[in-house]
Design a protein around this motif. Structure first.
Motif, PDB file in Angstrom:
ATOM      1  N   THR A 191      48.746  31.024  45.626  1.00  0.00           N
ATOM      2  CA  THR A 191      49.113  29.775  46.305  1.00  0.00           C
ATOM      3  C   THR A 191      50.374  29.972  47.126  1.00  0.00           C
TER       4      THR A 191
ATOM      5  N   ASN B 122      43.510  27.047  46.190  1.00  0.00           N
ATOM      6  CA  ASN B 122      44.040  28.139  47.014  1.00  0.00           C
ATOM      7  C   ASN B 122      43.207  28.362  48.269  1.00  0.00           C
TER       8      ASN B 122
ATOM      9  N   VAL C  72      42.470  26.399  40.245  1.00  0.00           N
ATOM     10  CA  VAL C  72      43.516  26.890  41.141  1.00  0.00           C
ATOM     11  C   VAL C  72      42.886  27.643  42.310  1.00  0.00           C
TER      12      VAL C  72
ATOM     13  N   GLU D 111      47.522  22.187  36.545  1.00  0.00           N
ATOM     14  CA  GLU D 111      47.846  23.606  36.628  1.00  0.00           C
ATOM     15  C   GLU D 111      48.842  23.822  37.752  1.00  0.00           C
TER      16      GLU D 111
ATOM     17  N   PRO E 227      50.828  25.954  40.781  1.00  0.00           N
ATOM     18  CA  PRO E 227      50.467  26.951  41.793  1.00  0.00           C
ATOM     19  C   PRO E 227      50.738  28.354  41.274  1.00  0.00           C
TER      20      PRO E 227
END
Length: 427
Positions: free
Chosen positions: A346, A312, A308, A340, A342
């Motif tokens: 994010t 990001n 993530v 996964e 956000p």
């Protein structure tokens, strides 16, 4: 020996039980006792080790120098100085001659007990002995003890004394001093000893370079850091560990040495996900978005799975470029790619990009999506939305959000979702 295998594997109790079982059928010898004593000492089970040591005569086993040295060394490291003295006296009574390892272990126990004068006395005994001479380990022990106490002059005096006595400092000797100066942030002094070591014909290890770089980075010595990097490249036997390389890339980025940081990245053998994140963020920060996407695309070929955090960084980069639709597309793609959802970071990146374009209605809908998906907006989320409302000239909505933020912990406060819905209806 199976007992040794069990001990080395961490099965100390099982090793002890097996020894107890075996000695009922076979008379153990000095080696067997010594092996188990070492295992017990390594596990800090000194009472059991000493009990086993005192049990040896009942099996007609006499402790040898290796057995004594094992106990003295481990007890000394743990600060059991009195027990070390007792064992040393017992050696003399039994006629077991002490060797340089014994004296070095006794010296170390005195250093641990902060009895430096007595430790020096032991060193002098060795230096004037006709049969025994101190070795590098002996000198390194007392050098380290002085450095641990921030007594660098005394440590350097012992270092010089070692050379005068014909005992050449080794890699450990130099690394001790390099580390001392690096920890203090005196990287230039550390680098001086690194170069001195190599002039003496001692090859610097990975730890030597890593420790020296740490000190130079603390001191912000850019030219010296770049010199060390070049020296490492010239040595095939030296490869910085991934963690050290990551820190180096991060530091070079902070010093605006992007090309040099990228060069370190290209020279890495085993970059990890953290490496890729650092490099992607660095490239995007310095306006090299295309190169950042090349690094991202290479992750699959390197068998490095993005996280993530990786997404990001890219979403944030796209938002800064004004590529809002691509940022939203990548956020949606994240779940398919890495399974996964956000996270709040994010969403905050996306919120910021919408608010910067004064698309506050879309930003409100995004906050509702966050709530629907169980991602609670944080202080940054609300502040971003408040600033967006202010920039869009919607002061009343900004004030309502501000009041909500103040009253969020109160039982009577309006839920954020309901407030956002009301704001959308008002518009």
């Amino acid at each position: 020996m199976f007992i040794k295998f069990l001990g080395n594997s961490g099965y100390v109790a099982e090793a002890f039980e097996l020894f107890a079982f075996a000695k009922e059928y076979h008379k153990p010898d000095t080696i067997a006792f010594t092996v188990l004593i070492r295992i017990l000492c390594d596990s800090k089970m000194f009472d059991q080790a000493l009990s086993l040591f005192h049990e040896m005569p009942s099996y007609h086993c006499k402790p040898d120098i290796i057995c004594y040295n094992t106990l003295i060394d481990k007890l000394g490291e743990s600060g059991e100085e009195q027990k070390v003295r007792q064992l040393f006296s017992k050696m003399e009574v039994e006629g077991t001659p002490a060797d340089v390892i014994t004296y070095s272990s006794v010296l170390k126990s005195l250093c641990v007990a902060n009895k430096m004068d007595e430790a020096l006395s032991v060193l002098r005994i060795l230096e004037i002995s006709r049969t025994l001479q101190p070795n590098t380990y002996t000198y390194n022990t007392i050098v380290k003890a002085y450095l641990d106490r921030k007594l660098v002059k005394e440590a350097l005096a012992i270092f010089c004394r070692m050379e005068i006595r014909g005992c050449k400092p080794d890699l450990c000797s130099f690394n001790l001093i390099i580390k001392y100066y690096s920890d203090l942030g005196r990287g230039v002094d550390a680098y001086m000893f690194l170069k001195l070591m190599e002039r003496r014909g001692i090859e610097a290890s990975e730890s030597s370079f890593r420790i020296c770089l740490y000190g130079l980075m603390k001191q912000c010595m850019i030219d010296e850091v770049l010199e060390v990097i070049q020296e490492i490249k010239c040595r095939s036997h030296v490869t910085l560990c991934t963690c050290s390389s990551n820190n180096l890339i991060l530091w070079l980025g902070k010093m605006n040495k992007v090309a040099e940081a990228y060069s370190v990245f290209l020279g890495m053998r085993n970059p990890d996900e953290i490496t890729m994140n650092i490099v992607i963020k660095l490239l995007y920060k310095h306006g090299r978005g295309e190169k950042a996407w090349e690094v991202f695309s290479s992750m699959n070929g390197r068998n490095i799975k993005p996280s993530v955090v990786t997404y990001n960084i890219l979403i944030h980069g796209l938002s800064l470029e004004g590529s809002v639709s691509k940022a939203f597309e990548l956020a949606g793609q994240m779940e398919d790619d890495i399974c996964e959802s956000p996270d709040v970071v994010t969403y905050n990146c996306l919120l910021s990009s919408l608010c910067n374009r004064q698309q506050v209605e879309d930003a409100c809908r995004l906050v509702l999506e966050m709530l629907t998906r169980g991602c609670k907006p944080d202080l940054i989320s609300i502040n971003t939305l408040i600033n967006g409302m202010i920039n869009a000239g919607r002061m009343d909505n900004a004030l309502r959000l501000y009041e909500h933020m103040r009253e969020d912990i109160a039982a009577h406060s309006v839920p954020l979702g309901k407030l956002i819905e009301e704001m959308l209806m008002d518009k």
